[in-house]
Write a protein that holds these residues in place. Structure first.
Motif, PDB file in Angstrom:
ATOM      1  N   GLY A 221       2.312  -2.851  -3.392  1.00 30.60           N
ATOM      2  CA  GLY A 221       1.480  -1.970  -2.576  1.00 30.60           C
ATOM      3  C   GLY A 221       1.330  -0.599  -3.215  1.00 30.60           C
ATOM      4  O   GLY A 221       0.222  -0.049  -3.309  1.00 30.60           O
ATOM      5  N   LYS A 222       2.452  -0.023  -3.668  1.00 29.72           N
ATOM      6  CA  LYS A 222       2.397   1.277  -4.347  1.00 29.72           C
ATOM      7  C   LYS A 222       1.608   1.164  -5.645  1.00 29.72           C
ATOM      8  O   LYS A 222       0.851   2.071  -6.016  1.00 29.72           O
ATOM      9  CB  LYS A 222       3.811   1.782  -4.623  1.00 29.72           C
ATOM     10  N   ALA A 223       1.824   0.056  -6.357  1.00 28.78           N
ATOM     11  CA  ALA A 223       1.095  -0.149  -7.610  1.00 28.78           C
ATOM     12  C   ALA A 223      -0.407  -0.149  -7.358  1.00 28.78           C
ATOM     13  O   ALA A 223      -1.174   0.496  -8.088  1.00 28.78           O
ATOM     14  CB  ALA A 223       1.528  -1.458  -8.258  1.00 28.78           C
ATOM     15  N   LEU A 224      -0.833  -0.847  -6.309  1.00 27.87           N
ATOM     16  CA  LEU A 224      -2.262  -0.950  -6.012  1.00 27.87           C
ATOM     17  C   LEU A 224      -2.851   0.425  -5.697  1.00 27.87           C
ATOM     18  O   LEU A 224      -3.972   0.749  -6.125  1.00 27.87           O
ATOM     19  CB  LEU A 224      -2.473  -1.908  -4.840  1.00 27.87           C
ATOM     20  N   ALA A 225      -2.109   1.260  -4.961  1.00 30.86           N
ATOM     21  CA  ALA A 225      -2.609   2.597  -4.615  1.00 30.86           C
ATOM     22  C   ALA A 225      -2.889   3.418  -5.874  1.00 30.86           C
ATOM     23  O   ALA A 225      -3.928   4.077  -5.988  1.00 30.86           O
ATOM     24  CB  ALA A 225      -1.594   3.308  -3.722  1.00 30.86           C
ATOM     25  N   TYR A 226      -1.967   3.373  -6.829  1.00 34.98           N
ATOM     26  CA  TYR A 226      -2.174   4.118  -8.080  1.00 34.98           C
ATOM     27  C   TYR A 226      -3.292   3.507  -8.909  1.00 34.98           C
ATOM     28  O   TYR A 226      -4.119   4.219  -9.505  1.00 34.98           O
ATOM     29  CB  TYR A 226      -0.885   4.146  -8.899  1.00 34.98           C
ATOM     30  N   LEU A 227      -3.340   2.184  -8.973  1.00 32.10           N
ATOM     31  CA  LEU A 227      -4.336   1.524  -9.821  1.00 32.10           C
ATOM     32  C   LEU A 227      -5.749   1.728  -9.297  1.00 32.10           C
ATOM     33  O   LEU A 227      -6.704   1.826 -10.078  1.00 32.10           O
ATOM     34  CB  LEU A 227      -4.010   0.037  -9.924  1.00 32.10           C
ATOM     35  N   GLN A 228      -5.909   1.818  -7.986  1.00 35.36           N
ATOM     36  CA  GLN A 228      -7.234   2.090  -7.438  1.00 35.36           C
ATOM     37  C   GLN A 228      -7.693   3.514  -7.764  1.00 35.36           C
ATOM     38  O   GLN A 228      -8.885   3.763  -7.960  1.00 35.36           O
ATOM     39  CB  GLN A 228      -7.226   1.852  -5.927  1.00 35.36           C
TER      40      GLN A 228
END
Length: 521
Positions: A221-228
Protein backbone atom coordinates in the motif's frame (compact mmCIF):
# COMPACT_ATOMS: atom_id res chain seq x y z
CA UNK A 1 77.70 93.96 -8.65
CA UNK A 2 75.32 91.32 -9.79
CA UNK A 3 74.02 89.08 -7.02
CA UNK A 4 74.24 85.33 -7.88
CA UNK A 5 71.16 83.19 -7.44
CA UNK A 6 71.38 80.31 -5.01
CA UNK A 7 70.90 76.94 -6.72
CA UNK A 8 69.22 74.33 -4.47
CA UNK A 9 71.17 71.12 -4.07
CA UNK A 10 70.04 68.15 -6.27
CA UNK A 11 67.73 65.66 -4.50
CA UNK A 12 68.85 62.06 -4.98
CA UNK A 13 66.16 59.36 -4.68
CA UNK A 14 66.61 57.06 -1.74
CA UNK A 15 68.17 53.73 -2.56
CA UNK A 16 65.63 50.88 -3.12
CA UNK A 17 65.65 48.50 -0.25
CA UNK A 18 66.16 44.76 -0.74
CA UNK A 19 62.66 44.04 0.49
CA UNK A 20 61.06 46.50 -1.90
CA UNK A 21 63.02 45.11 -4.84
CA UNK A 22 61.99 41.57 -4.02
CA UNK A 23 58.34 42.56 -3.69
CA UNK A 24 58.45 44.43 -7.01
CA UNK A 25 60.00 41.46 -8.79
CA UNK A 26 57.56 39.06 -7.13
CA UNK A 27 54.57 41.01 -8.43
CA UNK A 28 56.13 41.12 -11.89
CA UNK A 29 56.59 37.35 -11.92
CA UNK A 30 53.01 36.95 -10.66
CA UNK A 31 51.68 39.07 -13.52
CA UNK A 32 53.72 36.99 -15.98
CA UNK A 33 52.20 33.76 -14.52
CA UNK A 34 55.69 32.64 -13.54
CA UNK A 35 54.45 31.30 -10.23
CA UNK A 36 56.77 28.66 -8.78
CA UNK A 37 59.33 27.68 -11.40
CA UNK A 38 62.18 28.18 -11.79
CA UNK A 39 62.61 28.44 -8.08
CA UNK A 40 65.11 31.36 -8.18
CA UNK A 41 63.06 33.37 -10.70
CA UNK A 42 59.42 32.95 -9.63
CA UNK A 43 56.80 34.86 -7.70
CA UNK A 44 56.80 32.33 -4.89
CA UNK A 45 60.59 32.43 -4.62
CA UNK A 46 60.65 36.22 -4.34
CA UNK A 47 57.85 36.45 -1.76
CA UNK A 48 59.43 33.75 0.39
CA UNK A 49 62.75 35.61 0.35
CA UNK A 50 60.91 38.67 1.63
CA UNK A 51 59.46 36.62 4.50
CA UNK A 52 62.93 35.33 5.31
CA UNK A 53 64.02 38.96 5.80
CA UNK A 54 60.76 40.24 7.30
CA UNK A 55 58.60 37.33 8.63
CA UNK A 56 55.59 39.54 9.24
CA UNK A 57 55.48 41.23 5.83
CA UNK A 58 51.78 41.41 4.92
CA UNK A 59 52.37 42.15 1.23
CA UNK A 60 54.51 39.05 0.78
CA UNK A 61 51.88 36.90 2.51
CA UNK A 62 49.20 38.28 0.18
CA UNK A 63 51.44 37.53 -2.77
CA UNK A 64 51.85 33.90 -1.72
CA UNK A 65 48.07 33.64 -1.23
CA UNK A 66 47.60 34.98 -4.79
CA UNK A 67 49.95 32.30 -6.12
CA UNK A 68 47.90 29.58 -4.40
CA UNK A 69 44.61 31.15 -5.51
CA UNK A 70 45.79 31.27 -9.12
CA UNK A 71 46.58 27.55 -9.10
CA UNK A 72 43.20 26.85 -7.48
CA UNK A 73 41.45 28.90 -10.17
CA UNK A 74 43.23 27.01 -12.92
CA UNK A 75 42.45 23.69 -11.25
CA UNK A 76 38.77 24.53 -10.85
CA UNK A 77 38.51 25.54 -14.50
CA UNK A 78 40.23 22.32 -15.63
CA UNK A 79 37.87 20.31 -13.41
CA UNK A 80 34.85 21.90 -15.10
CA UNK A 81 36.36 21.00 -18.49
CA UNK A 82 36.83 17.43 -17.19
CA UNK A 83 40.58 17.66 -17.68
CA UNK A 84 41.13 15.77 -14.45
CA UNK A 85 44.87 15.07 -14.69
CA UNK A 86 45.64 18.74 -15.34
CA UNK A 87 43.24 19.81 -12.59
CA UNK A 88 44.95 17.49 -10.10
CA UNK A 89 48.36 18.92 -10.95
CA UNK A 90 47.20 22.53 -10.48
CA UNK A 91 45.38 21.79 -7.23
CA UNK A 92 48.31 19.86 -5.78
CA UNK A 93 50.45 22.95 -6.50
CA UNK A 94 47.83 25.14 -4.79
CA UNK A 95 47.82 23.14 -1.53
CA UNK A 96 51.64 22.94 -1.53
CA UNK A 97 51.77 26.74 -1.59
CA UNK A 98 48.95 27.19 0.92
CA UNK A 99 48.13 24.15 3.04
CA UNK A 100 45.45 26.05 4.99
CA UNK A 101 42.88 26.30 2.17
CA UNK A 102 40.10 23.79 2.80
CA UNK A 103 38.33 24.59 -0.47
CA UNK A 104 41.45 23.73 -2.49
CA UNK A 105 41.69 20.37 -0.70
CA UNK A 106 38.01 19.71 -1.43
CA UNK A 107 38.50 20.50 -5.13
CA UNK A 108 41.48 18.16 -5.10
CA UNK A 109 39.37 15.45 -3.46
CA UNK A 110 36.64 15.66 -6.13
CA UNK A 111 39.28 15.62 -8.89
CA UNK A 112 40.88 12.48 -7.48
CA UNK A 113 37.43 10.96 -7.12
CA UNK A 114 36.86 11.43 -10.84
CA UNK A 115 40.26 9.83 -11.46
CA UNK A 116 39.18 6.87 -9.25
CA UNK A 117 42.02 7.56 -6.83
CA UNK A 118 39.86 6.83 -3.84
CA UNK A 119 42.40 6.72 -1.00
CA UNK A 120 44.12 10.00 -2.06
CA UNK A 121 40.66 11.57 -2.47
CA UNK A 122 39.76 10.45 1.04
CA UNK A 123 42.96 12.03 2.38
CA UNK A 124 42.15 15.33 0.64
CA UNK A 125 38.62 15.47 2.06
CA UNK A 126 39.95 14.52 5.50
CA UNK A 127 42.37 17.46 5.40
CA UNK A 128 39.57 19.79 4.24
CA UNK A 129 37.47 18.69 7.22
CA UNK A 130 40.37 19.23 9.62
CA UNK A 131 40.52 22.84 8.41
CA UNK A 132 36.73 23.39 8.22
CA UNK A 133 34.89 20.65 10.16
CA UNK A 134 31.43 22.21 9.80
CA UNK A 135 31.34 22.46 6.00
CA UNK A 136 28.60 20.13 4.63
CA UNK A 137 30.13 19.87 1.15
CA UNK A 138 33.31 18.37 2.58
CA UNK A 139 31.34 15.73 4.50
CA UNK A 140 29.40 15.05 1.30
CA UNK A 141 32.65 14.51 -0.61
CA UNK A 142 33.81 12.14 2.11
CA UNK A 143 30.51 10.23 1.88
CA UNK A 144 30.61 9.94 -1.92
CA UNK A 145 34.21 8.68 -1.77
CA UNK A 146 33.36 6.03 0.81
CA UNK A 147 30.31 5.03 -1.23
CA UNK A 148 32.50 4.57 -4.32
CA UNK A 149 34.86 2.49 -2.17
CA UNK A 150 31.83 0.34 -1.16
CA UNK A 151 32.29 1.40 2.45
CA UNK A 152 28.56 1.96 2.88
CA UNK A 153 28.65 2.28 6.67
CA UNK A 154 31.23 5.06 6.39
CA UNK A 155 29.18 6.71 3.65
CA UNK A 156 26.04 6.66 5.80
CA UNK A 157 27.92 8.26 8.69
CA UNK A 158 29.22 11.03 6.42
CA UNK A 159 25.79 11.74 4.93
CA UNK A 160 24.29 11.87 8.42
CA UNK A 161 26.80 14.62 9.19
CA UNK A 162 25.64 16.50 6.09
CA UNK A 163 21.99 16.10 7.06
CA UNK A 164 22.70 17.34 10.59
CA UNK A 165 24.29 20.53 9.23
CA UNK A 166 21.84 21.01 6.33
CA UNK A 167 18.49 19.48 7.34
CA UNK A 168 16.86 20.84 4.17
CA UNK A 169 19.34 19.21 1.78
CA UNK A 170 17.51 16.43 -0.08
CA UNK A 171 20.67 15.19 -1.78
CA UNK A 172 22.15 13.96 1.49
CA UNK A 173 19.02 11.91 2.25
CA UNK A 174 19.02 10.53 -1.28
CA UNK A 175 22.64 9.38 -1.05
CA UNK A 176 22.01 8.01 2.42
CA UNK A 177 19.12 5.99 1.02
CA UNK A 178 21.36 4.58 -1.71
CA UNK A 179 23.97 3.49 0.84
CA UNK A 180 21.32 1.81 3.00
CA UNK A 181 19.85 0.11 -0.08
CA UNK A 182 23.24 -1.34 -1.01
CA UNK A 183 23.51 -2.72 2.50
CA UNK A 184 20.05 -4.27 2.28
CA UNK A 185 18.65 -1.99 5.01
CA UNK A 186 15.27 -1.60 3.32
CA UNK A 187 13.56 0.17 6.25
CA UNK A 188 16.29 2.80 6.64
CA UNK A 189 16.52 3.25 2.87
CA UNK A 190 12.76 3.75 2.58
CA UNK A 191 12.87 6.37 5.34
CA UNK A 192 15.77 8.24 3.72
CA UNK A 193 14.21 8.22 0.24
CA UNK A 194 10.86 9.29 1.69
CA UNK A 195 12.47 12.24 3.50
CA UNK A 196 14.32 13.21 0.32
CA UNK A 197 11.01 13.24 -1.55
CA UNK A 198 9.44 15.46 1.12
CA UNK A 199 12.28 17.95 0.79
CA UNK A 200 12.34 17.84 -3.02
CA UNK A 201 8.92 16.68 -4.28
CA UNK A 202 9.83 17.47 -7.89
CA UNK A 203 12.52 14.79 -7.91
CA UNK A 204 10.62 11.75 -9.19
CA UNK A 205 13.44 9.27 -8.60
CA UNK A 206 13.04 9.61 -4.82
CA UNK A 207 9.38 8.56 -5.00
CA UNK A 208 10.31 5.64 -7.25
CA UNK A 209 13.12 4.56 -4.92
CA UNK A 210 10.87 4.81 -1.85
CA UNK A 211 8.24 2.70 -3.62
CA UNK A 212 10.86 0.12 -4.52
CA UNK A 213 11.98 -0.15 -0.90
CA UNK A 214 8.41 -0.57 0.38
CA UNK A 215 7.96 -3.42 -2.12
CA UNK A 216 11.00 -5.10 -0.57
CA UNK A 217 9.35 -4.62 2.83
CA UNK A 218 6.10 -6.09 1.42
CA UNK A 219 4.30 -2.87 2.33
CA UNK A 220 2.48 -2.71 -0.97
CA UNK A 221 0.00 0.00 0.00
CA UNK A 222 2.78 2.44 0.91
CA UNK A 223 4.70 1.39 -2.19
CA UNK A 224 1.69 2.15 -4.40
CA UNK A 225 1.27 5.64 -2.88
CA UNK A 226 4.87 6.56 -3.73
CA UNK A 227 4.79 4.93 -7.16
CA UNK A 228 1.66 6.81 -8.18
CA UNK A 229 3.48 10.04 -7.30
CA UNK A 230 6.45 8.87 -9.36
CA UNK A 231 4.10 8.14 -12.27
CA UNK A 232 2.97 11.78 -12.37
CA UNK A 233 6.56 13.03 -12.46
CA UNK A 234 8.03 10.31 -14.68
CA UNK A 235 5.15 9.32 -17.00
CA UNK A 236 7.52 7.76 -19.55
CA UNK A 237 9.76 5.73 -17.26
CA UNK A 238 9.21 1.97 -17.83
CA UNK A 239 10.63 1.13 -14.39
CA UNK A 240 7.82 3.08 -12.70
CA UNK A 241 5.20 0.95 -14.43
CA UNK A 242 7.14 -2.25 -13.75
CA UNK A 243 7.03 -1.52 -10.01
CA UNK A 244 3.41 -0.40 -10.24
CA UNK A 245 2.55 -3.78 -11.77
CA UNK A 246 4.23 -5.54 -8.85
CA UNK A 247 2.41 -3.41 -6.24
CA UNK A 248 -0.97 -3.85 -7.95
CA UNK A 249 -0.42 -7.60 -8.20
CA UNK A 250 0.27 -8.10 -4.51
CA UNK A 251 -2.72 -5.89 -3.70
CA UNK A 252 -4.82 -8.30 -5.84
CA UNK A 253 -5.66 -5.57 -8.35
CA UNK A 254 -4.87 -7.73 -11.36
CA UNK A 255 -6.55 -5.63 -14.14
CA UNK A 256 -4.54 -2.58 -13.06
CA UNK A 257 -1.39 -4.69 -12.85
CA UNK A 258 -1.89 -5.90 -16.42
CA UNK A 259 -2.57 -2.35 -17.60
CA UNK A 260 0.71 -1.22 -16.00
CA UNK A 261 2.53 -4.06 -17.75
CA UNK A 262 1.07 -3.05 -21.12
CA UNK A 263 2.09 0.58 -20.55
CA UNK A 264 5.62 -0.45 -19.66
CA UNK A 265 5.92 -2.59 -22.79
CA UNK A 266 4.62 0.24 -24.98
CA UNK A 267 7.09 2.71 -23.46
CA UNK A 268 10.00 0.31 -23.92
CA UNK A 269 9.14 -0.03 -27.61
CA UNK A 270 8.81 3.74 -28.07
CA UNK A 271 12.12 4.41 -26.31
CA UNK A 272 13.84 1.69 -28.36
CA UNK A 273 12.45 3.35 -31.51
CA UNK A 274 14.11 6.64 -30.63
CA UNK A 275 11.88 8.21 -28.03
CA UNK A 276 12.99 9.29 -24.58
CA UNK A 277 11.75 9.16 -21.03
CA UNK A 278 10.80 12.85 -20.83
CA UNK A 279 8.99 13.79 -24.04
CA UNK A 280 5.26 13.41 -24.39
CA UNK A 281 3.99 10.14 -25.86
CA UNK A 282 3.81 10.25 -29.68
CA UNK A 283 0.35 10.91 -31.05
CA UNK A 284 -1.56 8.06 -32.65
CA UNK A 285 -4.03 10.32 -34.52
CA UNK A 286 -4.12 9.87 -38.34
CA UNK A 287 -2.54 12.57 -40.55
CA UNK A 288 -4.87 15.16 -42.13
CA UNK A 289 -6.71 14.16 -45.31
CA UNK A 290 -4.79 16.73 -47.39
CA UNK A 291 -1.66 14.66 -47.05
CA UNK A 292 -3.15 11.83 -49.13
CA UNK A 293 -3.18 11.71 -52.91
CA UNK A 294 -6.04 10.49 -55.02
CA UNK A 295 -4.04 7.51 -56.26
CA UNK A 296 -5.17 4.18 -54.94
CA UNK A 297 -2.73 2.51 -52.63
CA UNK A 298 -0.99 -0.60 -53.90
CA UNK A 299 -2.56 -3.80 -52.85
CA UNK A 300 -0.52 -5.50 -50.17
CA UNK A 301 -0.80 -8.97 -48.89
CA UNK A 302 -2.16 -8.83 -45.35
CA UNK A 303 0.27 -10.08 -42.78
CA UNK A 304 -0.78 -12.99 -40.67
CA UNK A 305 -1.72 -11.85 -37.22
CA UNK A 306 0.60 -12.97 -34.49
CA UNK A 307 -0.99 -15.49 -32.17
CA UNK A 308 -2.01 -14.04 -28.83
CA UNK A 309 -0.37 -15.95 -26.01
CA UNK A 310 -2.46 -16.78 -22.98
CA UNK A 311 -2.07 -18.69 -19.76
CA UNK A 312 1.25 -20.40 -19.03
CA UNK A 313 2.57 -19.62 -22.52
CA UNK A 314 2.12 -15.88 -21.91
CA UNK A 315 3.72 -16.17 -18.49
CA UNK A 316 6.68 -18.01 -20.00
CA UNK A 317 7.03 -15.32 -22.68
CA UNK A 318 7.25 -12.63 -19.99
CA UNK A 319 9.72 -14.75 -17.98
CA UNK A 320 12.02 -15.29 -20.98
CA UNK A 321 11.94 -11.56 -21.72
CA UNK A 322 13.10 -10.77 -18.18
CA UNK A 323 9.75 -9.45 -16.96
CA UNK A 324 9.82 -11.71 -13.95
CA UNK A 325 7.34 -9.84 -11.76
CA UNK A 326 4.69 -10.02 -14.47
CA UNK A 327 5.46 -13.68 -15.07
CA UNK A 328 5.20 -14.41 -11.35
CA UNK A 329 1.64 -13.24 -10.87
CA UNK A 330 0.55 -14.79 -14.17
CA UNK A 331 2.00 -18.13 -13.07
CA UNK A 332 0.23 -17.71 -9.74
CA UNK A 333 -3.13 -17.22 -11.43
CA UNK A 334 -2.56 -20.35 -13.52
CA UNK A 335 -1.34 -22.37 -10.52
CA UNK A 336 -4.61 -21.62 -8.72
CA UNK A 337 -6.35 -23.33 -11.64
CA UNK A 338 -4.28 -26.47 -11.02
CA UNK A 339 -1.62 -26.02 -13.71
CA UNK A 340 1.45 -28.13 -12.80
CA UNK A 341 3.92 -26.16 -14.94
CA UNK A 342 2.86 -22.92 -13.25
CA UNK A 343 3.24 -24.46 -9.78
CA UNK A 344 6.69 -25.77 -10.72
CA UNK A 345 7.80 -22.33 -11.96
CA UNK A 346 6.54 -20.69 -8.76
CA UNK A 347 8.61 -23.20 -6.80
CA UNK A 348 11.62 -22.40 -8.92
CA UNK A 349 11.20 -18.63 -8.53
CA UNK A 350 10.86 -18.92 -4.74
CA UNK A 351 13.83 -21.31 -4.68
CA UNK A 352 16.12 -18.91 -6.55
CA UNK A 353 14.63 -15.61 -5.35
CA UNK A 354 13.46 -14.48 -8.80
CA UNK A 355 11.00 -11.53 -8.58
CA UNK A 356 10.31 -12.47 -4.95
CA UNK A 357 12.42 -13.03 -1.87
CA UNK A 358 13.99 -16.45 -1.62
CA UNK A 359 11.65 -18.62 0.44
CA UNK A 360 12.62 -22.29 0.55
CA UNK A 361 9.49 -23.43 2.41
CA UNK A 362 7.23 -21.88 -0.21
CA UNK A 363 9.44 -23.37 -2.91
CA UNK A 364 9.01 -26.84 -1.42
CA UNK A 365 5.23 -26.39 -1.13
CA UNK A 366 4.89 -25.32 -4.78
CA UNK A 367 7.12 -28.19 -5.93
CA UNK A 368 4.91 -30.63 -4.04
CA UNK A 369 1.77 -29.21 -5.69
CA UNK A 370 3.37 -29.75 -9.09
CA UNK A 371 4.59 -33.22 -8.08
CA UNK A 372 1.00 -34.29 -7.35
CA UNK A 373 0.32 -33.66 -11.03
CA UNK A 374 3.38 -35.71 -12.01
CA UNK A 375 5.65 -32.84 -13.09
CA UNK A 376 9.21 -34.21 -13.65
CA UNK A 377 10.99 -30.91 -13.05
CA UNK A 378 9.25 -30.55 -9.71
CA UNK A 379 10.28 -34.12 -8.81
CA UNK A 380 13.89 -33.10 -9.39
CA UNK A 381 13.33 -29.95 -7.33
CA UNK A 382 11.99 -31.97 -4.39
CA UNK A 383 14.94 -34.33 -4.73
CA UNK A 384 17.35 -31.44 -4.64
CA UNK A 385 15.78 -30.06 -1.47
CA UNK A 386 16.05 -33.45 0.25
CA UNK A 387 19.63 -33.71 -0.98
CA UNK A 388 20.53 -30.31 0.53
CA UNK A 389 18.17 -30.36 3.50
CA UNK A 390 16.18 -27.30 2.46
CA UNK A 391 12.59 -26.12 2.63
CA UNK A 392 11.89 -27.49 6.11
CA UNK A 393 12.98 -31.09 5.38
CA UNK A 394 16.05 -32.79 6.80
CA UNK A 395 18.85 -33.84 4.54
CA UNK A 396 18.11 -37.36 3.35
CA UNK A 397 20.17 -38.58 0.35
CA UNK A 398 18.22 -41.85 0.17
CA UNK A 399 14.89 -40.02 -0.29
CA UNK A 400 16.60 -37.58 -2.64
CA UNK A 401 17.82 -40.48 -4.81
CA UNK A 402 14.27 -41.79 -5.14
CA UNK A 403 13.01 -38.43 -6.36
CA UNK A 404 15.98 -37.98 -8.70
CA UNK A 405 15.33 -41.42 -10.20
CA UNK A 406 11.70 -40.54 -10.92
CA UNK A 407 12.76 -37.31 -12.60
CA UNK A 408 15.61 -38.99 -14.47
CA UNK A 409 13.32 -41.67 -15.87
CA UNK A 410 11.04 -38.87 -17.03
CA UNK A 411 13.91 -37.30 -18.97
CA UNK A 412 15.33 -34.53 -16.69
CA UNK A 413 19.01 -34.53 -17.61
CA UNK A 414 20.19 -32.75 -14.45
CA UNK A 415 18.62 -35.51 -12.36
CA UNK A 416 20.43 -38.10 -14.49
CA UNK A 417 23.79 -36.44 -13.85
CA UNK A 418 23.04 -36.19 -10.13
CA UNK A 419 22.11 -39.88 -9.97
CA UNK A 420 25.37 -40.78 -11.68
CA UNK A 421 27.24 -38.82 -9.03
CA UNK A 422 25.30 -40.46 -6.19
CA UNK A 423 25.82 -44.01 -7.51
CA UNK A 424 29.51 -43.33 -8.09
CA UNK A 425 29.98 -41.97 -4.59
CA UNK A 426 27.56 -44.34 -2.88
CA UNK A 427 25.55 -41.48 -1.44
CA UNK A 428 21.98 -42.44 -0.55
CA UNK A 429 22.28 -45.56 -2.71
CA UNK A 430 24.58 -48.56 -2.82
CA UNK A 431 27.74 -47.71 -4.66
CA UNK A 432 27.56 -49.10 -8.19
CA UNK A 433 30.06 -48.08 -10.85
CA UNK A 434 28.14 -49.48 -13.79
CA UNK A 435 24.87 -47.84 -12.76
CA UNK A 436 26.72 -44.55 -12.31
CA UNK A 437 28.20 -44.95 -15.78
CA UNK A 438 24.74 -45.68 -17.24
CA UNK A 439 23.26 -42.46 -15.87
CA UNK A 440 26.29 -40.42 -16.95
CA UNK A 441 25.95 -41.82 -20.48
CA UNK A 442 22.23 -41.01 -20.64
CA UNK A 443 22.81 -37.48 -19.35
CA UNK A 444 25.74 -36.94 -21.72
CA UNK A 445 23.71 -38.15 -24.70
CA UNK A 446 21.12 -35.50 -23.84
CA UNK A 447 23.77 -32.76 -23.79
CA UNK A 448 24.65 -32.49 -20.09
CA UNK A 449 28.14 -30.98 -20.04
CA UNK A 450 28.96 -32.01 -16.48
CA UNK A 451 28.25 -35.66 -17.30
CA UNK A 452 30.40 -35.46 -20.41
CA UNK A 453 33.26 -33.95 -18.48
CA UNK A 454 33.04 -36.61 -15.77
CA UNK A 455 33.00 -39.36 -18.39
CA UNK A 456 36.19 -37.97 -19.93
CA UNK A 457 37.83 -37.89 -16.49
CA UNK A 458 36.81 -41.45 -15.71
CA UNK A 459 37.84 -42.63 -19.15
CA UNK A 460 41.36 -41.25 -18.58
CA UNK A 461 41.61 -43.00 -15.18
CA UNK A 462 39.82 -46.33 -15.66
CA UNK A 463 41.04 -47.85 -12.41
CA UNK A 464 40.16 -44.89 -10.20
CA UNK A 465 37.81 -45.64 -7.29
CA UNK A 466 38.14 -42.30 -5.46
CA UNK A 467 35.52 -39.73 -6.44
CA UNK A 468 35.76 -36.02 -5.84
CA UNK A 469 32.79 -34.27 -7.37
CA UNK A 470 33.84 -31.34 -9.56
CA UNK A 471 31.93 -28.10 -9.15
CA UNK A 472 29.99 -28.70 -12.37
CA UNK A 473 28.51 -31.92 -11.01
CA UNK A 474 28.12 -30.61 -7.50
CA UNK A 475 25.74 -28.17 -9.08
CA UNK A 476 24.97 -30.79 -11.68
CA UNK A 477 21.26 -30.39 -11.38
CA UNK A 478 22.29 -26.85 -11.89
CA UNK A 479 21.35 -25.37 -8.61
CA UNK A 480 17.96 -26.22 -10.05
CA UNK A 481 16.58 -28.58 -12.70
CA UNK A 482 16.27 -27.47 -16.29
CA UNK A 483 13.54 -24.89 -16.91
CA UNK A 484 11.69 -26.83 -19.56
CA UNK A 485 10.82 -30.24 -18.21
CA UNK A 486 8.67 -32.56 -20.32
CA UNK A 487 4.98 -32.34 -19.49
CA UNK A 488 4.55 -36.11 -19.45
CA UNK A 489 6.96 -38.82 -18.27
CA UNK A 490 9.03 -40.43 -20.98
CA UNK A 491 10.72 -43.78 -20.93
CA UNK A 492 14.37 -43.91 -20.00
CA UNK A 493 16.63 -43.97 -23.01
CA UNK A 494 18.04 -47.37 -23.89
CA UNK A 495 21.81 -47.82 -23.55
CA UNK A 496 23.63 -47.36 -26.80
CA UNK A 497 24.58 -50.72 -28.28
CA UNK A 498 28.26 -51.46 -28.47
CA UNK A 499 29.68 -51.44 -31.99
CA UNK A 500 31.25 -54.59 -33.28
CA UNK A 501 34.95 -54.64 -32.43
CA UNK A 502 37.40 -54.15 -35.25
CA UNK A 503 40.14 -56.61 -36.00
CA UNK A 504 42.66 -54.71 -33.87
CA UNK A 505 40.45 -53.76 -30.96
CA UNK A 506 42.03 -51.76 -28.19
CA UNK A 507 41.80 -53.08 -24.68
CA UNK A 508 39.12 -51.55 -22.47
CA UNK A 509 39.85 -50.61 -18.90
CA UNK A 510 37.90 -52.37 -16.18
CA UNK A 511 37.41 -49.23 -14.14
CA UNK A 512 34.35 -47.22 -13.24
CA UNK A 513 33.05 -46.93 -16.78
CA UNK A 514 34.17 -50.41 -17.73
CA UNK A 515 33.46 -51.40 -21.29
CA UNK A 516 31.17 -48.40 -21.87
CA UNK A 517 34.17 -46.13 -22.30
CA UNK A 518 35.33 -48.29 -25.20
CA UNK A 519 31.96 -47.97 -26.91
CA UNK A 520 32.46 -44.25 -27.44
CA UNK A 521 29.74 -43.39 -24.95
Amino acid sequence: MVEKKKVPPAVTPPAETETARLLREGHAFLAAKQLTTPKDRSALGRFRRVLAIDPGNAEAKKGIAKVAATYKKWGSAALKRKEYTKAERYLESSVKVNDRDGAAYAFLGYTRLDLKKFQPALAAFQRALELNPDTPDYHSGMGITRFRMKDYSGAIKAFEEVAARRPDYAGARRLMGMAHEFQGNWREAASAYGRAYQLDPDHGTDALAAGRMHIELKEYGKALAYLQKAEKQRPRDPEVFDKLATAFHFLHRIPEALAAVETRERLEKEIAAGGDRKSAPPTTAPPPASTFTAAKPKATKPKAAKPVLTGVAAARSHYDAGRHATAYFMYKDEAKKGNAEAAYMLGRMHHQGIAVRRDLRQAFDWYMKAVREGHPGAQAGVGYMYYRGQGGVRRNPAVAAQWFEKAAKAGVTGAMARLGHMYEKGEGVARNSRTAAKWYVLAANKGNRAARKRMRELGSKPNSTIFKAPDEIDSGLGEMPALSAPSAPVAAAKPVAKPKPKKKARKCGGGLLGGLSCAGQ
